[in-house]
Design an enzyme around this catalytic site. Structure first.
Site, PDB file in Angstrom:
ATOM      1  N   ASP A  27       0.859  -1.113  -0.032  1.00  0.00           N
ATOM      2  CA  ASP A  27      -0.115   0.052   0.086  1.00  0.00           C
ATOM      3  C   ASP A  27       0.648   1.223  -0.057  1.00  0.00           C
ATOM      4  OD1 ASP A  27      -2.010   1.922   0.413  1.00  0.00           O
ATOM      5  OD2 ASP A  27      -3.119   0.899   2.227  1.00  0.00           O
TER       6      ASP A  27
ATOM      7  N   ASP B  28      -3.597   2.458  -5.695  1.00  0.00           N
ATOM      8  CA  ASP B  28      -2.183   2.483  -4.997  1.00  0.00           C
ATOM      9  C   ASP B  28      -2.036   1.249  -3.903  1.00  0.00           C
ATOM     10  OD1 ASP B  28      -4.240   2.933  -3.291  1.00  0.00           O
ATOM     11  OD2 ASP B  28      -3.285   4.546  -2.226  1.00  0.00           O
ATOM     12  N   GLU B  29      -3.064   0.206  -4.137  1.00  0.00           N
ATOM     13  CA  GLU B  29      -2.572  -1.046  -3.336  1.00  0.00           C
ATOM     14  C   GLU B  29      -2.856  -2.312  -3.989  1.00  0.00           C
ATOM     15  OE1 GLU B  29      -5.570  -1.497   0.258  1.00  0.00           O
ATOM     16  OE2 GLU B  29      -6.182   0.424  -0.663  1.00  0.00           O
TER      17      GLU B  29
END
Length: 416
Positions: A12, A102-103
DNA sequence: TCTGGGGTCCTAGGACCC
DNA sequence: TCTGGGGTCCTAGGACCC
C-alpha cells in the site's frame, strides 16, 4: 486456496497522491500538504500529524493545520506511477490483485524458490519502489489477505510487518476493531456501545450475540475475521459490475431544468465510459439526496442493455421524477447520481451491422437508437482527438455551479 | 465534521414460476 | 379453491471501501 505459510503480501503506497506531489515538486517535501480542494483527497504525513485526514472538508483541514498547502492533482502522474509500482510487483509473481490505484495483494507462495522468502521479496519491492518510482510503500505479510492488509496499515508509514502463522492472534487481538475490513463508523459505534473496542474483545463475543448486534451477515463475517478465518484467495481478474457518476449540487431548489441538465451531464459521463469499455447495461439506478443528507434510490431493469447518452438521460429523468413524486415535501436536492449495472459486452462492431428489422424488439438499437449510438461514438472520437471539453452536452453550463473538475472525479484515495 | 466521487456487497420483501 | 416450498429476479436501502 489459503497458503500454509505467510505468503500473502499487501502493498500500500503511503499517502499516495500527496507523496507523488512531493516527488514532483521538491519544495513540497517535508511540508504539510493536501491534495484536493473542497475535500481532502489525500494528506501528507506532515499534515496528518495535525489531524488532517482524507475525506475531511477542506475548511476543517485548514482549521487544524493553518499552514496546510493545497496542491493541484497531477492525475495522469498518479495513474502512471501507480501502474509502474504494480509492474514492479508483477516481476515477483503473476498473482497480483490490484484493488485500487495504490494498493495490491500478492500471493508469492510460488515464487519463494526464485526470489527467497516473502520478507526478502517485500524488502526488494520496497527498495525498488523507492528507487524506481521514488515513492514509499508499506507492506504487510501474513497467511491471509485480511491479516496482510491489517499488517500493512500497522506498518505505515514506510514500514514492513510480517505476521508469522503462530503469532496471528497475538498480533490481531490487541488492535482496534476499526482496522478490520468491514468495520466502518456505524459498526464501530455499535460495538463501542457494548464496550467493544479491540478485535480481541470482538472475538470474545459469542457468535449469536454478534449476529444479534450487527445482523446476520456482518456479524458472521466479523466473527470469523476476528478469529482470523479468511478464506479469500487472490483474484487477478476483475469484472466491472456497474458504471456510475454523481454530482454534488450544494443546496439547489428542485427544478426541471436543473435535473435535466445535471442528468444529461452525468449520463454523458457514464455512457462515454460504457462505450469506451464496450459495455452496455440493463439496469439504471438513480439516487437523489435531499437536504439533511437522506437519499433515496430508484431503479429499473430494461428489456435490453443501453449505452447511448440520450436514452440513459431519459431513463434517468423518469426515475428521478418518480423519486421526487414520492417525496413531495422536499424542496431542495443536494446530489444526483446515476449508474448502470447488469453490464453486458457490446462490441463496437455492432455499429457496422445493418439493422435487422426482425431483431427490433430485442435491442434498443432500432434505427433511431443506432443513429444515436453512432452519434455518441463520433463524439467520443472527437473528444479523444481534441480533448473532453471540445464537445459537451451540459458540462459548460454545469461548471458555474462550482462542481468538482472532472479530473478530480474517480480518484479518491481517502487514506484515512 | 455537514461532506466529493466511483464503486462493492448484503439484506429483505414482493413478484413470479415450477 | 386452497395449500406448501424452493428458486430467481427485481427493487430499495444501507454500510462500507478507496
Amino acid at each position: 486456496m489459503v497458503a500454509d505459510g505467510a505468503t500473502i503480501l499487501h502493498a500500500d503506497l503511503d499517502a499516495f497522491y500527496a507523496s507523488v506531489e512531493q516527488l514532483l515538486d521538491p519544495s513540497l517535501r517535508g511540508q504539510a500538504i493536501a491534495v484536493g480542494g473542497g475535500v481532502v483527497l489525500a494528506a501528507s504525513y506532515e499534515a496528518k500529524r495535525y489531524g488532517v485526514r482524507g475525506g475531511m472538508a477542506g475548511r476543517r483541514a485548514r482549521e487544524l493545520c493553518p499552514h496546510l498547502r493545497f496542491v493541484g492533482g497531477h492525475f495522469a502522474e498518479y495513474q502512471r506511477l501507480g501502474d509502474q509500482v504494480i509492474d514492479i510487483m508483477r516481476d515477483f509473481t503473476p498473482l497480483v490483485e490490484r484493488i485500487s490505484i495504490d494498493e495490491a495483494f500478492l500471493d508469492v507462495a510460488g515464487s519463494i524458490h526464485l526470489f527467497g522468502s516473502p520478507r526478502t521479496m517485500a524488502i526488494e519491492i520496497r527498495r525498488r519502489t523507492r528507487l524506481e518510482a521514488g515513492l514509499p510503500v508499506s507492506v504487510g505479510i501474513a497467511r491471509t489477505k485480511h491479516l496482510a492488509k491489517i499488517a500493512s496499515q500497522v506498518a505505515k508509514p514506510d514500514g514492513l510487518i510480517v505476521v508469522e502463522p503462530d503469532h496471528e492472534l497475538d498480533f490481531l487481538h490487541p488492535l482496534p476493531v476499526e482496522l478490520m475490513w468491514g468495520v466502518g463508523p456505524v459498526t464501530q459505534a455499535r460495538l463501542a456501545e457494548q464496550g467493544i473496542t479491540t478485535i480481541g474483545e470482538l472475538a470474545a463475543i459469542p457468535g449469536r450475540s454478534l449476529e444479534h448486534l450487527l445482523g446476520r451477515g456482518v456479524g458472521t463475517k466479523l466473527g470469523s475475521l476476528a478469529w482470523n478465518q479468511d478464506p479469500r484467495a487472490i483474484e487477478t481478474t476483475h469484472r466491472a459490475g456497474s458504471v456510475g457518476a454523481q454530482s454534488a449540487l450544494g443546496r439547489k431548489e428542485i427544478s426541471t431544468e436543473l435535473i435535466r441538465m445535471t442528468l444529461r451531464h452525468l449520463a454523458d459521463r457514464v455512457a462515454t465510459r460504457l462505450r469506451a469499455k464496450e459495455r452496455a447495461g440493463k439496469t439504471v439506478t438513480v439516487r437523489v439526496r435531499f437536504a439533511e443528507m437522506q437519499s433515496v434510490t430508484r431503479s429499473i431493469t430494461l428489456p435490453a442493455a443501453i449505452s447511448a447518452t440520450p436514452i440513459l438521460a431519459e431513463v434517468g429523468y423518469s426515475l428521478v421524477t418518480t423519486a421526487l413524486r414520492d417525496h413531495p415535501q422536499e424542496r431542495v436536492i443536494t446530489l444526483l447520481a446515476i449508474s448502470v449495472s447488469h453490464l453486458v459486452f457490446e462490441a463496437a462492431l455492432q455499429l457496422e451491422l445493418p439493422i435487422d428489422i426482425g431483431e427490433e424488439k430485442q435491442r434498443p438499437g432500432t434505427t433511431a437508437g443506432a443513429a444515436r449510438w453512432a452519434l455518441d461514438r463520433s463524439v467520443d472520437g472527437v473528444r479523444e482527438r481534441f480533448g473532453r471539453k471540445s464537445v459537451g452536452y451540459a458540462s459548460v453550463a454545469l461548471s458555474e455551479t462550482g462542481a468538482v473538475p472532472d479530473e478530480f472525479r474517480e480518484l479518491a484515495e481517502k487514506d484515512g
